[in-house]
Write a protein that holds these residues in place. Sequence first.
Motif, PDB file in Angstrom:
ATOM      1  N   SER A   9      59.265  76.374  -9.624  1.00 43.68           N
ATOM      2  CA  SER A   9      58.839  77.448 -10.519  1.00 43.68           C
ATOM      3  C   SER A   9      59.300  78.810 -10.017  1.00 43.68           C
ATOM      4  CB  SER A   9      57.310  77.435 -10.633  1.00 43.68           C
ATOM      5  OG  SER A   9      56.830  78.607 -11.250  1.00 43.68           O
ATOM      6  N   SER A  10      59.455  79.729 -10.935  1.00 41.99           N
ATOM      7  CA  SER A  10      59.792  81.103 -10.570  1.00 41.99           C
ATOM      8  C   SER A  10      58.689  81.744  -9.748  1.00 41.99           C
ATOM      9  CB  SER A  10      60.044  81.933 -11.839  1.00 41.99           C
ATOM     10  OG  SER A  10      58.884  81.942 -12.670  1.00 41.99           O
ATOM     11  N   ARG A  11      57.499  81.140  -9.728  1.00 40.09           N
ATOM     12  CA  ARG A  11      56.375  81.658  -8.948  1.00 40.09           C
ATOM     13  C   ARG A  11      56.216  80.951  -7.619  1.00 40.09           C
ATOM     14  NH1 ARG A  11      54.702  86.318 -11.021  1.00 40.09           N
ATOM     15  NH2 ARG A  11      53.026  86.002  -9.507  1.00 40.09           N
TER      16      ARG A  11
ATOM     17  N   GLU B 156      57.954  83.225 -16.130  1.00 45.72           N
ATOM     18  CA  GLU B 156      59.074  82.880 -17.009  1.00 45.72           C
ATOM     19  C   GLU B 156      58.880  81.546 -17.722  1.00 45.72           C
ATOM     20  OE1 GLU B 156      63.833  81.768 -16.576  1.00 45.72           O
ATOM     21  OE2 GLU B 156      62.796  82.854 -14.957  1.00 45.72           O
ATOM     22  N   GLU B 157      58.438  80.524 -16.984  1.00 44.45           N
ATOM     23  CA  GLU B 157      58.313  79.189 -17.567  1.00 44.45           C
ATOM     24  C   GLU B 157      57.239  79.129 -18.649  1.00 44.45           C
ATOM     25  OE1 GLU B 157      60.294  78.892 -13.685  1.00 44.45           O
ATOM     26  OE2 GLU B 157      58.419  79.847 -14.334  1.00 44.45           O
TER      27      GLU B 157
END
Length: 262
Positions: free
Chosen positions: A154-156, A217-218
């Motif tokens: 994930s972007s996180r 983002e996701e």
Amino acid sequence: MDLVRIDCAVWLAREKDGSVELPRQRRGPEAAPGASSDDSQSMTEESTSGAPAPEVASVDAGPSAAHGEQPDRPAALAQVNAFASAMTEGIWQDVVEDLPGSPAEVREIRLELADHGWCDLFIGFVRVLEKFGKAFDEIPDRAKKIIVKTIHRSSRSGKRPLLTKYVVGIIVDKAWAAFKAATVAHSPLLAVLTSEELLRNIRMLAVFTCPAPEKHEEVREHAVEPLADDVQGYVSDQAKEWLTKQFGLPGREVRVARETSA
């Protein structure tokens, strides 16, 4: 994003029948990790120690269910509540017991999971349903790898070093079993749902539990955008206009083409 949440809540309230009440969210030690409107706020153990735990409204299945006939379709609000309970409250204690490390290390893992971990989990299920596009009971167990990758990549994920593949695998195993039971085995009311209804429910859960969808983002790509683009009208024109200005919300054709190429 607040407008999107409000629109979805209004749609669910409009779709509920007389046997379903609006959910009453618990507060305190077991409050949802997505309760904060801005993930820049400091997280405390009291606000992040548990999984999202909405109280699930009871649904009257009607007289047909008592005679073994096809049960009535549950209201949309009851569907979302049931999945929220099955995938979070129902598995949380088992997850905590299986987490590796000392009590202090387990606490840190729980804090990291509260940092967009639950919404990433929901997005993982969304991506599985998007990819296979069929009844959940026909999806192979190997699809769990997609959910693990969604959380781990994930972007996180950069802020969650303790959420290793092993730890994520524990969480996904528990959530996968709970979701499959809710849709197939133990809840005939939910077994009648279509793939599109399953997607809607999980997308809404992702939006409601995400601390800051504008920074995730996701969640925007796999939950907010499809909900906004759906012909059912989950999101108002006003919210769509703001989304387009802020994020360049693509049309349905663009999104479908992007999903196909992925």
